[in-house]
Design an enzyme around this catalytic site. Sequence first.
Site, PDB file in Angstrom:
ATOM      1  N   HIS A  73       0.812  -1.219   0.000  1.00 11.83           N
ATOM      2  CA  HIS A  73       0.000   0.000   0.000  1.00 11.83           C
ATOM      3  C   HIS A  73       0.846   1.271   0.000  1.00 11.83           C
ATOM      4  CE1 HIS A  73       0.449  -0.228   4.494  1.00 11.83           C
ATOM      5  NE2 HIS A  73       0.406   1.088   4.401  1.00 11.83           N
ATOM      6  N   ASP A 118      -0.005  -7.591   1.459  1.00  6.95           N
ATOM      7  CA  ASP A 118       0.533  -6.236   1.605  1.00  6.95           C
ATOM      8  C   ASP A 118       2.063  -6.237   1.657  1.00  6.95           C
ATOM      9  OD1 ASP A 118       0.531  -3.520   1.812  1.00  6.95           O
ATOM     10  OD2 ASP A 118      -0.300  -3.429   3.844  1.00  6.95           O
ATOM     11  N   SER A 208       4.250   2.329   8.200  1.00  6.94           N
ATOM     12  CA  SER A 208       3.863   1.324   7.210  1.00  6.94           C
ATOM     13  C   SER A 208       5.072   0.801   6.451  1.00  6.94           C
ATOM     14  CB  SER A 208       2.885   1.922   6.194  1.00  6.94           C
ATOM     15  OG  SER A 208       1.583   1.962   6.693  1.00  6.94           O
TER      16      SER A 208
END
Length: 259
Positions: A73, A118, A208
């Site tokens: 992402h 992911d 992230s």
Amino acid sequence: MKSLLKALKRCAVAGAAALAVLSLQPVSAAQAAPAPVVGGTRAAQGEFPFMVRLSMGCGGALYTQQIVLTAAHCVGRTGPNTSITATAGVVDLQSSSRITVRSTYVYRAPGYNGDGKDWALIKLAQPVNLPTLKIATTTQYNNGTFTVAGWGANREGGSQQRYLLKANVPFVSDAQCRSYSGYGGLIPSEEICAGYTAGGVDTCQGDSGGPMFRRDASNQWIQVGIVSWGIGCARANAPGVYAEVSTFAAQIASAAAGL
């Protein structure tokens, strides 16, 4: 559920979400979090030499000296990409000894659509002479005390950090994780949850793509997860969710070999 998860990703540009790290025993409601709070404590120079800061506001780890493993992402579609700058070799992002390298190519997990899968690889223009972080190839290490590190916010809604922070948090079973509000969409075969029932220790927006790692049988660091999504930062009953590295280890190795 898919749109909700996208809103809760932990990329700095994606908004405020929260993440955590694992430990050996399931966490009881009475278990208190240790002293470190969101983002934890400052890492020492050289403590995690494989850590990488990415210019889009994400973290990552050196899979090889020329390839960074991060979250899907955090990047766009697979293909040539020279827009990302990777910073490595330092705890202080403003240090004059920092190493900066541009990207040349991005490989995003096939089939990634916002739910699961992911992971992504970023090829750098040249190798970085730093230690790499090996990844787990089985679920053997999907337990125990885990560490996360990153330059993300040290509180929910806060700003990105100049210095690398680290924290430890305990494992949360799939069943327990899915029992929490907002976590019914967890994909057990692709994701791992971790965090304190009471909250208080977590990663946050901007973390992230960073690694979740622990010591292996040889006392070497091994990556078990990738910071993916969560609800808030260090909230009670809101564990962090990580991409399960071992699930994708063969795909990651194959993709890296082709870059």
